[in-house]
Design a protein around this motif. Sequence first.
Motif, PDB file in Angstrom:
ATOM      1  N   THR A 176     147.360  18.866  -1.081  1.00 33.59           N
ATOM      2  CA  THR A 176     147.898  18.848   0.278  1.00 33.59           C
ATOM      3  C   THR A 176     147.967  20.276   0.796  1.00 33.59           C
ATOM      4  O   THR A 176     148.180  21.226   0.026  1.00 33.59           O
ATOM      5  CB  THR A 176     149.290  18.205   0.326  1.00 33.59           C
ATOM      6  N   LEU A 177     147.793  20.430   2.104  1.00 30.73           N
ATOM      7  CA  LEU A 177     147.723  21.751   2.723  1.00 30.73           C
ATOM      8  C   LEU A 177     148.805  21.903   3.786  1.00 30.73           C
ATOM      9  O   LEU A 177     149.133  20.944   4.481  1.00 30.73           O
ATOM     10  CB  LEU A 177     146.358  21.967   3.374  1.00 30.73           C
ATOM     11  N   GLU A 178     149.335  23.109   3.880  1.00 34.12           N
ATOM     12  CA  GLU A 178     150.269  23.421   4.963  1.00 34.12           C
ATOM     13  C   GLU A 178     150.045  24.871   5.381  1.00 34.12           C
ATOM     14  O   GLU A 178     150.114  25.790   4.559  1.00 34.12           O
ATOM     15  CB  GLU A 178     151.718  23.217   4.521  1.00 34.12           C
ATOM     16  N   GLY A 179     149.739  25.056   6.660  1.00 35.07           N
ATOM     17  CA  GLY A 179     149.491  26.395   7.171  1.00 35.07           C
ATOM     18  C   GLY A 179     150.734  27.255   7.122  1.00 35.07           C
ATOM     19  O   GLY A 179     151.856  26.780   7.269  1.00 35.07           O
ATOM     20  N   THR A 180     150.527  28.555   6.899  1.00 33.31           N
ATOM     21  CA  THR A 180     151.652  29.468   6.823  1.00 33.31           C
ATOM     22  C   THR A 180     151.193  30.850   7.273  1.00 33.31           C
ATOM     23  O   THR A 180     150.003  31.106   7.446  1.00 33.31           O
ATOM     24  CB  THR A 180     152.232  29.529   5.395  1.00 33.31           C
ATOM     25  N   THR A 181     152.142  31.730   7.445  1.00 34.52           N
ATOM     26  CA  THR A 181     151.860  33.112   7.810  1.00 34.52           C
ATOM     27  C   THR A 181     152.202  34.006   6.639  1.00 34.52           C
ATOM     28  O   THR A 181     153.337  34.010   6.166  1.00 34.52           O
ATOM     29  CB  THR A 181     152.672  33.525   9.050  1.00 34.52           C
ATOM     30  N   SER A 182     151.213  34.735   6.153  1.00 34.67           N
ATOM     31  CA  SER A 182     151.398  35.574   4.975  1.00 34.67           C
ATOM     32  C   SER A 182     151.493  37.033   5.384  1.00 34.67           C
ATOM     33  O   SER A 182     150.777  37.491   6.285  1.00 34.67           O
ATOM     34  CB  SER A 182     150.227  35.377   4.003  1.00 34.67           C
ATOM     35  N   SER A 183     152.370  37.777   4.712  1.00 34.45           N
ATOM     36  CA  SER A 183     152.474  39.213   4.963  1.00 34.45           C
ATOM     37  C   SER A 183     151.467  40.001   4.140  1.00 34.45           C
ATOM     38  O   SER A 183     151.252  41.187   4.378  1.00 34.45           O
ATOM     39  CB  SER A 183     153.892  39.703   4.646  1.00 34.45           C
ATOM     40  N   GLU A 184     150.822  39.350   3.158  1.00 31.24           N
ATOM     41  CA  GLU A 184     149.781  40.016   2.373  1.00 31.24           C
ATOM     42  C   GLU A 184     148.509  40.138   3.215  1.00 31.24           C
ATOM     43  O   GLU A 184     148.046  39.178   3.813  1.00 31.24           O
ATOM     44  CB  GLU A 184     149.485  39.213   1.098  1.00 31.24           C
ATOM     45  N   ASN A 185     147.928  41.319   3.257  1.00 35.58           N
ATOM     46  CA  ASN A 185     146.742  41.583   4.078  1.00 35.58           C
ATOM     47  C   ASN A 185     146.961  41.108   5.513  1.00 35.58           C
ATOM     48  O   ASN A 185     146.110  40.454   6.121  1.00 35.58           O
ATOM     49  CB  ASN A 185     145.507  40.891   3.492  1.00 35.58           C
ATOM     50  N   ALA A 186     148.138  41.421   6.028  1.00 36.02           N
ATOM     51  CA  ALA A 186     148.533  40.876   7.329  1.00 36.02           C
ATOM     52  C   ALA A 186     147.714  41.439   8.480  1.00 36.02           C
ATOM     53  O   ALA A 186     147.670  40.856   9.555  1.00 36.02           O
ATOM     54  CB  ALA A 186     150.023  41.166   7.572  1.00 36.02           C
ATOM     55  N   GLU A 187     147.027  42.592   8.243  1.00 33.66           N
ATOM     56  CA  GLU A 187     146.276  43.185   9.347  1.00 33.66           C
ATOM     57  C   GLU A 187     145.098  42.319   9.765  1.00 33.66           C
ATOM     58  O   GLU A 187     144.592  42.428  10.882  1.00 33.66           O
ATOM     59  CB  GLU A 187     145.764  44.576   8.950  1.00 33.66           C
ATOM     60  N   SER A 188     144.616  41.480   8.847  1.00 37.45           N
ATOM     61  CA  SER A 188     143.431  40.661   9.157  1.00 37.45           C
ATOM     62  C   SER A 188     143.717  39.203   8.832  1.00 37.45           C
ATOM     63  O   SER A 188     144.512  38.894   7.954  1.00 37.45           O
ATOM     64  CB  SER A 188     142.221  41.145   8.353  1.00 37.45           C
ATOM     65  N   ASN A 189     143.044  38.339   9.574  1.00 41.73           N
ATOM     66  CA  ASN A 189     143.146  36.902   9.333  1.00 41.73           C
ATOM     67  C   ASN A 189     141.792  36.417   8.830  1.00 41.73           C
ATOM     68  O   ASN A 189     140.875  36.191   9.611  1.00 41.73           O
ATOM     69  CB  ASN A 189     143.548  36.163  10.607  1.00 41.73           C
ATOM     70  N   ASN A 190     141.670  36.276   7.515  1.00 44.23           N
ATOM     71  CA  ASN A 190     140.398  35.878   6.919  1.00 44.23           C
ATOM     72  C   ASN A 190     140.132  34.384   7.053  1.00 44.23           C
ATOM     73  O   ASN A 190     139.094  33.896   6.584  1.00 44.23           O
ATOM     74  CB  ASN A 190     140.360  36.290   5.444  1.00 44.23           C
ATOM     75  N   LEU A 191     141.069  33.667   7.642  1.00 46.77           N
ATOM     76  CA  LEU A 191     140.857  32.245   7.933  1.00 46.77           C
ATOM     77  C   LEU A 191     140.592  32.018   9.422  1.00 46.77           C
ATOM     78  O   LEU A 191     140.454  30.872   9.856  1.00 46.77           O
ATOM     79  CB  LEU A 191     142.087  31.431   7.502  1.00 46.77           C
ATOM     80  N   GLN A 192     140.510  33.095  10.181  1.00 49.06           N
ATOM     81  CA  GLN A 192     140.507  33.002  11.632  1.00 49.06           C
ATOM     82  C   GLN A 192     139.408  32.105  12.179  1.00 49.06           C
ATOM     83  O   GLN A 192     139.644  31.272  13.056  1.00 49.06           O
ATOM     84  CB  GLN A 192     140.366  34.409  12.219  1.00 49.06           C
ATOM     85  N   ASP A 193     138.184  32.270  11.701  1.00 47.58           N
ATOM     86  CA  ASP A 193     137.060  31.508  12.251  1.00 47.58           C
ATOM     87  C   ASP A 193     136.323  30.718  11.178  1.00 47.58           C
ATOM     88  O   ASP A 193     135.129  30.465  11.295  1.00 47.58           O
ATOM     89  CB  ASP A 193     136.092  32.444  12.977  1.00 47.58           C
ATOM     90  N   ARG A 194     137.032  30.339  10.126  1.00 45.64           N
ATOM     91  CA  ARG A 194     136.411  29.611   9.027  1.00 45.64           C
ATOM     92  C   ARG A 194     137.048  28.236   8.862  1.00 45.64           C
ATOM     93  O   ARG A 194     138.260  28.096   8.944  1.00 45.64           O
ATOM     94  CB  ARG A 194     136.528  30.396   7.718  1.00 45.64           C
ATOM     95  N   PHE A 195     136.199  27.269   8.618  1.00 48.67           N
ATOM     96  CA  PHE A 195     136.652  25.914   8.309  1.00 48.67           C
ATOM     97  C   PHE A 195     136.519  25.726   6.803  1.00 48.67           C
ATOM     98  O   PHE A 195     135.407  25.673   6.271  1.00 48.67           O
ATOM     99  CB  PHE A 195     135.808  24.882   9.053  1.00 48.67           C
ATOM    100  N   LEU A 196     137.651  25.614   6.118  1.00 49.64           N
ATOM    101  CA  LEU A 196     137.653  25.514   4.661  1.00 49.64           C
ATOM    102  C   LEU A 196     138.215  24.169   4.220  1.00 49.64           C
ATOM    103  O   LEU A 196     139.180  23.663   4.803  1.00 49.64           O
ATOM    104  CB  LEU A 196     138.484  26.634   4.034  1.00 49.64           C
ATOM    105  N   SER A 197     137.595  23.620   3.184  1.00 48.15           N
ATOM    106  CA  SER A 197     138.100  22.400   2.563  1.00 48.15           C
ATOM    107  C   SER A 197     138.416  22.702   1.106  1.00 48.15           C
ATOM    108  O   SER A 197     137.751  23.537   0.473  1.00 48.15           O
ATOM    109  CB  SER A 197     137.049  21.284   2.658  1.00 48.15           C
ATOM    110  N   PHE A 198     139.424  22.024   0.554  1.00 51.82           N
ATOM    111  CA  PHE A 198     139.912  22.351  -0.781  1.00 51.82           C
ATOM    112  C   PHE A 198     139.909  21.112  -1.682  1.00 51.82           C
ATOM    113  O   PHE A 198     140.060  19.982  -1.209  1.00 51.82           O
ATOM    114  CB  PHE A 198     141.336  22.915  -0.710  1.00 51.82           C
ATOM    115  N   CYS A 199     139.746  21.362  -2.967  1.00 50.39           N
ATOM    116  CA  CYS A 199     139.910  20.320  -3.991  1.00 50.39           C
ATOM    117  C   CYS A 199     140.370  21.033  -5.254  1.00 50.39           C
ATOM    118  O   CYS A 199     140.588  22.252  -5.258  1.00 50.39           O
ATOM    119  CB  CYS A 199     138.605  19.551  -4.220  1.00 50.39           C
ATOM    120  N   TYR A 200     140.510  20.302  -6.337  1.00 54.47           N
ATOM    121  CA  TYR A 200     140.818  20.936  -7.616  1.00 54.47           C
ATOM    122  C   TYR A 200     140.342  20.049  -8.755  1.00 54.47           C
ATOM    123  O   TYR A 200     139.993  18.886  -8.559  1.00 54.47           O
ATOM    124  CB  TYR A 200     142.310  21.251  -7.745  1.00 54.47           C
ATOM    125  N   ARG A 201     140.282  20.634  -9.927  1.00 56.58           N
ATOM    126  CA  ARG A 201     139.890  19.893 -11.127  1.00 56.58           C
ATOM    127  C   ARG A 201     140.773  20.322 -12.287  1.00 56.58           C
ATOM    128  O   ARG A 201     141.403  21.388 -12.241  1.00 56.58           O
ATOM    129  CB  ARG A 201     138.413  20.127 -11.469  1.00 56.58           C
TER     130      ARG A 201
END
Length: 657
Positions: A176-201
């Motif tokens: 499950t995913l929940e968006g948040t605001t991180s203070s790590e590397n706060a100067e840039s948003n590396n998710l800004q223009d990317r569509f990401l999907s997640f899974c795990y094993r």
Amino acid sequence: MKIQNNFSLGTVNQDVDERFLPPNALRDAENFVVVTGEGSDLGVGKNVSGNVKSSNLAIVGAKTIGCAALPSKNKVYNFIKGTNHDYIIEHDLTTGTDGIVLQSTTGTRLNFQTGERILNVDFFVSAEGNGDLMAFSGDSNPPRVINIDRAKTWGLDGFTAEELMVIKAPPLYPPTLEGTTSSENAESNNLQDRFLSFCYRWRYKDGYYSAISSWTRYFFVPGNFNLDFESFENLGMQNIYNAVDITFNTGLREVDAIDVIFKLSNSSTPYVVERFIKSEEGWADDTEQTIQFNNSKVYNVLPETEYFKSFDNVPLTAVSQTVIGNRLAYGNFVEGRDLIDKNGNPVVMDYSLDLVANNIVGSDLEIETESVDYNFDTPITINDAQLNIDFTDIDLVAGSSIFIAFDIKSDTEEIEFSGLFSFLLNDDYTDLADFLANSDFVTALQTDYTAYFAENGGITLPDGAIAGTIQQGFLVGSAGDILEITLPVVKYEIDEDPDPNTFTYDYFQDVLTVANFRSIAVSSSLKSRRSYEICMIYRDEQGRKTTALTSEDNTLFIPNENAITQNQIQVTIPPTQLPPVGFTTYKFGIKVNKGIYQQIIASVFFTDGTFRWVKLDGENKSKVKEGDILVVKKDSLGPLADVVKVKVLEIKLHEED
């Protein structure tokens, strides 16, 4: 009369009466072996021991249904079916002792059956000393493999049938995913223009890997529509979050590690976010854990085959088994199940589809400001230092969201800060007080967003300052339906010569903060003017899947009039549609009849008789060519209920004015 012969002829002759047996032939022999040399007919005969009772296990009704030797360890393993219990017994030829490897109540975990045999046993000897593996099959149970040393620690019925299987179950559900605001590397948003999907094993003990779980929806939460009239790009089409919290299950006791994986929307290459070792993380079995991802590292790549591997296709049963290299191979096996329900009838797919169209309601929240009295050093009153946001008549229900776009400036150093704070409601609340008391809103704003504020320009050292800290972060309170937010105060240490140093305080005031409430937090929607086809896929407990199964009523068309609503498909499964035997869960697949499309937004057009010239700026100029058919979904009067198609007759470049 005793007849005695020598054995010089070197043959055994049972065809003639022993009275006529040649003197140099042998009639019969027991516990006798002849050893010959290579390339010679000469040999040496010697006695050997026959069957010797080496142990007394006292197992009631014991019958050995399989046996295998491990010569490198001088051990023999017997598979025994008893009246009350089933066993795997290890016999040590060196010491003459026996030990129980596995023991279960008859008919349960080992599930040995009368009249069946364990036909195949293969060993994988561990060079590291962490336990040899024994794989066995041939009966009506699925192929199985155990770590011999670890199995000895389980005791009577201290394991499950699934722990013995060669196939290792993948996670049943996606993270499950929940968006948040991180203070790590706060100067840039590396998710800004990317569509990401997640899974795990899961990684199981002894190095087995499960197949991957199902994938999540693509994580992307855009801002409000914001058209740049120079480039004609929607600047709001950027992810408002710079990080995402990923929650997943740690698996049962046989799982020792978890790989969290992501992929980009335009690629089928999986990337490993990180591998988490349960023992190192201190995670308990079968618990939910959350990690934060902000796409700020270099990630390991998995083979693309992992993306396309739907499940591990281990047979249900196998008559033959062998080892090729370090891999198990099976022959004369059974895979797949007949689609028969519990009543013995063929499964009939009879589900139906309905369109659910939700109106997307967004409300601008009224904000008033208020002065605040401070006394950190000397008493001072700061105007516009508190925001009072009116939540009157706002239903705080699950699935809605609050957006606050801060636009503030400090009174002394005139440091400007702009940032978006958003919060998703996961539960229903009776009023604002209930919401603040029983949600994470206060922590998210006072703690997390204050840290984000500090890392993103809220603390900017002025001339002469050697350090800056948050004296007071965002503070949250309420008065009835009014949400009160007091703005931050920053403390700076000024280098003075001679000592001591002095301190100054910088108080933030509102400039033009706006707030918005959305009844639907993420208004992702199925597109209009498209047909969608839905299939069902059944899954067993180990993740094996059926092919895509469809009903007669498995397609749905969404008309043009639904371009302004959030569109979802509701699938109704009638009680008469029984699942096939052996399958425990199901999921849906979806297919759309149209592919990639371009969106053209134009604000200027000219009338030329019955024709219209539309001005194309920025990115729009590369989206059309002469002869294209365009579908008009909105004109100057608003969204269109009916389909209007136009043809591009001519494209011309005109001078300005």
